[in-house]
Each structure stands twice: as C-alpha cells, then as structure tokens.
Write a protein that holds these residues in place. Structure first.
Motif, short mmCIF file in Angstrom:
data_model
loop_
_atom_site.label_atom_id
_atom_site.label_comp_id
_atom_site.label_asym_id
_atom_site.label_seq_id
_atom_site.Cartn_x
_atom_site.Cartn_y
_atom_site.Cartn_z
N SER A 286 0.86 -1.17 0.00
CA SER A 286 0.00 0.00 0.00
C SER A 286 0.90 1.21 0.00
CB SER A 286 -0.92 -0.01 1.22
OG SER A 286 -0.18 -0.13 2.40
N GLY A 287 1.16 1.76 -1.21
CA GLY A 287 2.04 2.90 -1.31
C GLY A 287 3.44 2.51 -0.92
N LYS A 288 3.99 3.18 0.10
CA LYS A 288 5.35 2.91 0.53
C LYS A 288 5.41 1.97 1.71
CE LYS A 288 7.21 7.28 -1.21
NZ LYS A 288 7.96 8.51 -0.87
N SER A 289 4.33 1.26 1.99
CA SER A 289 4.33 0.28 3.06
C SER A 289 3.47 -0.89 2.64
CB SER A 289 3.80 0.89 4.37
OG SER A 289 2.45 1.24 4.23
N GLY A 290 3.75 -2.03 3.20
CA GLY A 290 2.94 -3.19 2.91
C GLY A 290 3.73 -4.48 2.94
N VAL A 291 3.12 -5.54 2.42
CA VAL A 291 3.73 -6.86 2.38
C VAL A 291 3.29 -7.53 1.09
CG1 VAL A 291 1.82 -7.92 3.67
CG2 VAL A 291 4.07 -9.00 3.68
N TYR A 308 8.40 -7.20 3.12
CA TYR A 308 7.60 -6.22 3.85
C TYR A 308 8.43 -4.96 4.04
CZ TYR A 308 10.37 -7.27 8.02
OH TYR A 308 11.41 -7.42 8.91
N ARG A 309 7.75 -3.85 4.21
CA ARG A 309 8.46 -2.59 4.48
C ARG A 309 7.49 -1.57 5.06
NH1 ARG A 309 8.93 1.24 -0.83
NH2 ARG A 309 6.81 1.00 -1.58
N GLY A 310 8.05 -0.58 5.72
CA GLY A 310 7.29 0.56 6.19
C GLY A 310 6.19 0.25 7.17
N LEU A 311 6.32 -0.82 7.98
CA LEU A 311 5.27 -1.17 8.93
C LEU A 311 5.26 -0.22 10.11
CD1 LEU A 311 5.69 -5.07 9.00
CD2 LEU A 311 4.50 -3.63 7.33
N SER A 312 4.11 -0.10 10.75
CA SER A 312 4.00 0.78 11.91
C SER A 312 4.62 0.17 13.16
CB SER A 312 2.52 1.10 12.18
OG SER A 312 1.79 -0.09 12.41
N ALA A 313 4.91 -1.13 13.13
CA ALA A 313 5.55 -1.82 14.27
C ALA A 313 6.31 -3.01 13.72
CB ALA A 313 4.50 -2.28 15.28
N ASP A 314 7.29 -3.49 14.49
CA ASP A 314 8.07 -4.64 14.06
C ASP A 314 7.18 -5.88 13.96
OD1 ASP A 314 10.42 -3.21 13.95
OD2 ASP A 314 10.98 -3.69 16.02
N PRO A 315 7.38 -6.71 12.94
CA PRO A 315 6.56 -7.92 12.82
C PRO A 315 6.89 -8.92 13.91
CG PRO A 315 8.32 -7.93 11.18
CD PRO A 315 8.37 -6.59 11.85
N ALA A 316 5.86 -9.54 14.48
CA ALA A 316 6.04 -10.60 15.46
C ALA A 316 5.56 -11.94 14.93
CB ALA A 316 5.28 -10.27 16.75
N ARG A 317 4.58 -11.88 14.02
CA ARG A 317 4.06 -13.11 13.42
C ARG A 317 3.63 -12.82 12.00
NH1 ARG A 317 -1.26 -15.76 13.68
NH2 ARG A 317 -1.94 -14.15 15.11
N LEU A 334 17.92 -7.42 8.11
CA LEU A 334 19.32 -7.04 8.31
C LEU A 334 19.53 -6.42 9.68
CD1 LEU A 334 20.16 -5.43 4.84
CD2 LEU A 334 21.06 -7.58 5.74
N ALA A 335 20.73 -6.58 10.20
CA ALA A 335 21.07 -5.94 11.47
C ALA A 335 20.93 -4.42 11.33
CB ALA A 335 22.50 -6.30 11.86
N GLY A 336 20.50 -3.78 12.40
CA GLY A 336 20.35 -2.33 12.38
C GLY A 336 18.94 -1.86 12.12
N GLY A 337 18.00 -2.79 11.90
CA GLY A 337 16.60 -2.42 11.70
C GLY A 337 16.38 -1.47 10.54
N PRO A 338 16.58 -1.93 9.28
CA PRO A 338 16.44 -1.04 8.13
C PRO A 338 15.01 -0.68 7.78
CG PRO A 338 16.87 -3.28 7.39
CD PRO A 338 16.99 -3.29 8.89
N GLY A 339 14.02 -1.29 8.43
CA GLY A 339 12.63 -0.98 8.14
C GLY A 339 12.02 -1.84 7.04
N TRP A 340 12.75 -2.84 6.59
CA TRP A 340 12.22 -3.77 5.60
C TRP A 340 12.81 -5.14 5.87
CZ3 TRP A 340 15.50 -6.42 2.26
CH2 TRP A 340 16.82 -5.95 2.19
N GLY A 341 12.24 -6.16 5.27
CA GLY A 341 12.74 -7.51 5.45
C GLY A 341 12.01 -8.48 4.56
N VAL A 342 12.30 -9.74 4.77
CA VAL A 342 11.76 -10.82 3.95
C VAL A 342 11.09 -11.84 4.86
CG1 VAL A 342 12.40 -12.75 2.43
CG2 VAL A 342 13.48 -10.51 2.13
N TRP A 343 10.00 -12.42 4.41
CA TRP A 343 9.40 -13.56 5.09
C TRP A 343 9.37 -14.73 4.11
CZ3 TRP A 343 5.32 -16.17 3.10
CH2 TRP A 343 4.55 -15.51 2.13
#
Length: 382
Positions: A286-291, A308-317, A334-343
C-alpha cells in the motif's frame, strides 16, 4: 480468537441489508436484484465455510474481500452493465469507487483489500471519476440515492438469502476444502513437512518456535549480516544486502529485487504477475508500506515468500492463509533495523494446492505486531 460457530447467523442477519446494498451498487443492475442476491449468497457461503478461522477483528475485512473477489470473478463472464449509477465503468473501477465512496474506506484500506498498491487504487479512482467530470460529491449523492433504493428493496424482501441454506452449503464447502487439503498433504507434503520441522528446530534465532500469551506460534525472527546465505528450504537460498533481496532456486539462480532510497521500487509494488524464474509475483503493498506474496516453482512444489516494508511496528508473526491452511512464516531482516525484510514459509505448496487456492481468494499473508494487531496484509490481485 475466532467467533463461536453460532455467531455466524447473528452476524449475517445483522449485516445482510448492508451487504446486499453494496452488492447492488457493484453489480449495477437496478432493475434486477437477482445478480446482487447471488453475489450475497455466494459471499456468505464462502465466509461461512471459513468462519471458524476468521479472527474476531477481521470479519468485516474478510466479508468485503470475499464479496469483491466474487464480484470480479463473475464480471469476467458478463458484460459491463449498461445502466445503473456506475454504468460504463470496468468492474475494478466500480469496485474502487464503491469501496471509497460508499463503504468509506481509505485508499490504503482499499489497496489492502484488493491486494494492490495505493497508487493503483488512486489511478483507477481518477480514471473512473473522469466519467463524472471529477465531481466526487455528485457521485456520492448518486451512490446514496441508489443505495436508498436498494435498501427499500431489501426491506421488501427483494434480496432473499435463506441463511439456513447458506450455512448448509458453507459446511459442505468446508468439508470439501478440508478433504482436498488432507488428501494433498498426505500424498505430497508429509515428507516435506517432516524435513521442514527438523530444520525449524535447528534454525532461526532460537531453538524453536515461540508462542504468545494465547498460545499462537510467533514467527522465528532471524537477523542476518549483508550477504549471509540462509537455506530457506531444500534448494532455495535467500540473502539480503543493503540494496535489496537475493534468492536462488533450481529454476533460477542469483535473482535480485532492488531498492531505491525510499524503499522498494514502485515497479515492484505495482507489479501483479510475471515474476522471474517462472514464478507468479503478487503485489500486496500500500504505497510505501505493505507486504507482498511471491510463488516460486521449486521442483514439483512452490516456495512462498515475500517482502515487507514501512510497517508501523516490528513484525512478530507472519501468517499465510491458503484456503483452510494457516502457515507461520519465518522473518529475515538485516542488522540495524532497516525498516524492511523478507518472510518465507518452510512448508511448500503443491501444484494442486496452488491451483485450488488461486481459484478462490488466493494466498493471503497477514503481519501482526507483538500485541496481535494487524499491521499489513497482502494477497492475490486477481
């Protein structure tokens, strides 16, 4: 927590008139309520079949999504209506306008519901509104008038949807889905699940899956260094660098999805299908955030993963729903909390499951924070 089984009839009865009105606006057939009635009936049967698995806070989302998906499926076999308030518009344009200006959803909510980007929602809404001279208030007035007519018809019994029939057919559909899943799992997936379970215990950031207060399995979260290879499933490696995600499968080695300064490139999030290596890639941002959800062929099965990227909170599940199956994903960042990742999911899907899923709502991925709140959702944009 899912609703108790008996709550379905209460929910369906309370929301029937509203659901029928939305179906009436989508179908655009004011002289014939039969199409809207059929949309409502099919939607409620699908919802009833999944009722036990629908989270309490997500019922409205699933109902709206099922209604719109059923409408889009049926619209492929029918010409656009020549009358009604939204005559002359494509099915997707009608869906966007109804969701925005009748249901009152935000563009980001419509994007999550349709599994596309906010840019795609905005573009469709702009083109559709051009048919009305860009007059938003005029369009809303016409929608209200059409909705009032539909509500009068609903009150007079024009939208007759017997709930006992819906519940009976919903239970039958649930049994059929369960039979397909059990049969496929027994024949194809049991060995893969056993192997995956052994890998699951010995990988990730801990010695096994954690569980929350409610006993729900949390996703293993693995923090990796740039370029560190992770064996996701047999035959698939995933690694991250500062400029994006890399992965290799037997069908395609050293594939890459890049980043720009503001996150994943717009071409990625706007892309619907046609991923590299023969996989189907589905945008759910959704725009600059989503999965997102991606399906990559691996030998005789399919590997599920996404970004995923641009979430309002860190993913837990991270949870993937495929018909009646729910799969807990693993998260890489990645280390350092870049605000994006892979599932990615350790349990592969067979070709049969993929085909069965894509004829329905398709795979849906939901990201929850530590409090159990939904922070992103993506799925198939059919």
């Amino acid at each position: 927590m899912p609703h108790p089984h008996d709550d379905f009839a209460v929910y369906a009865h309370a929301g029937l008139h509203r659901l029928a009105t939305t179906a009436h606006l989508l179908s655009g057939t004011p002289a014939d309520p039969g199409e809207a009635t059929e949309l409502v009936r099919r939607t409620l049967v699908r919802v009833c079949a999944r009722w036990r698995r629908i989270p309490r806070a997500d019922v409205d989302f699933y109902v709206r999504r099922s209604l719109v998906k059923e409408f889009l499926r049926r619209s492929r076999r029918r010409p656009a209506p020549s009358d009604g308030v939204l005559k002359g518009l494509s099915a997707r344009q009608r869906a966007v306008l109804v969701l925005l200006h009748w249901e009152g959803l935000r563009e980001a909510e419509v994007a999550q519901l349709l599994g596309c980007s906010t840019g795609a929602v905005r573009s469709r809404a702009r083109r559709a509104l051009a048919a009305y001279g860009g007059d938003v208030e005029g369009l809303r007035k016409r929608l209200r008038e059409a909705a009032e007519d539909a509500q009068v018809a609903a009150g007079a019994g024009a939208f007759d949807v017997p709930l006992d029939v819906v519940r009976r057919r919903g239970r039958a559909l649930r049994r059929r889905r369960r039979g397909v899943v059990v049969g496929v799992c027994a024949a194809v997936l049991v060995p893969a699940v056993v192997v995956g379970a052994g890998q699951f215990v010995g990988s990730g950031s801990g010695g096994g899956a954690e569980t929350g207060a409610a006993g729900v399995a949390l996703s293993p979260i693995r923090v990796v260094a740039p370029g560190e290879r992770v064996d996701a499933v047999p035959g698939v490696q995933v690694w991250l660098t500062a400029d994006g995600e890399h992965w290799s499968t037997p069908q395609g080695s050293s594939q890459f999805r890049g980043l720009n300064d503001s996150g994943y490139t717009d071409s990625y999030w706007d892309k619907v299908k046609g991923g590299r290596g023969g996989g189907a890639e589905v945008s759910g941002g959704s725009g600059k955030s989503g999965v997102s959800v991606r399906l990559d062929p691996v030998n005789s099965s399919y590997f599920l993963s996404g970004l995923y990227r641009g979430l309002s909170a860190d993913p837990a599940r991270v949870e993937v729903s495929v018909d009646d199956r729910r799969i807990t994903g693993t998260v890489l960042t990645l280390a350092g909390g870049p605000g994006w990742g892979v599932w990615y999911a350790r349990s592969p899907l067979s070709l049969t499951e993929v085909k069965t899923s894509l004829t329905g709502d398709g795979p849906t991925v939901t990201v929850y924070d530590t409090a159990g709140k939904v922070v992103a959702r993506g799925g198939v944009d059919e």
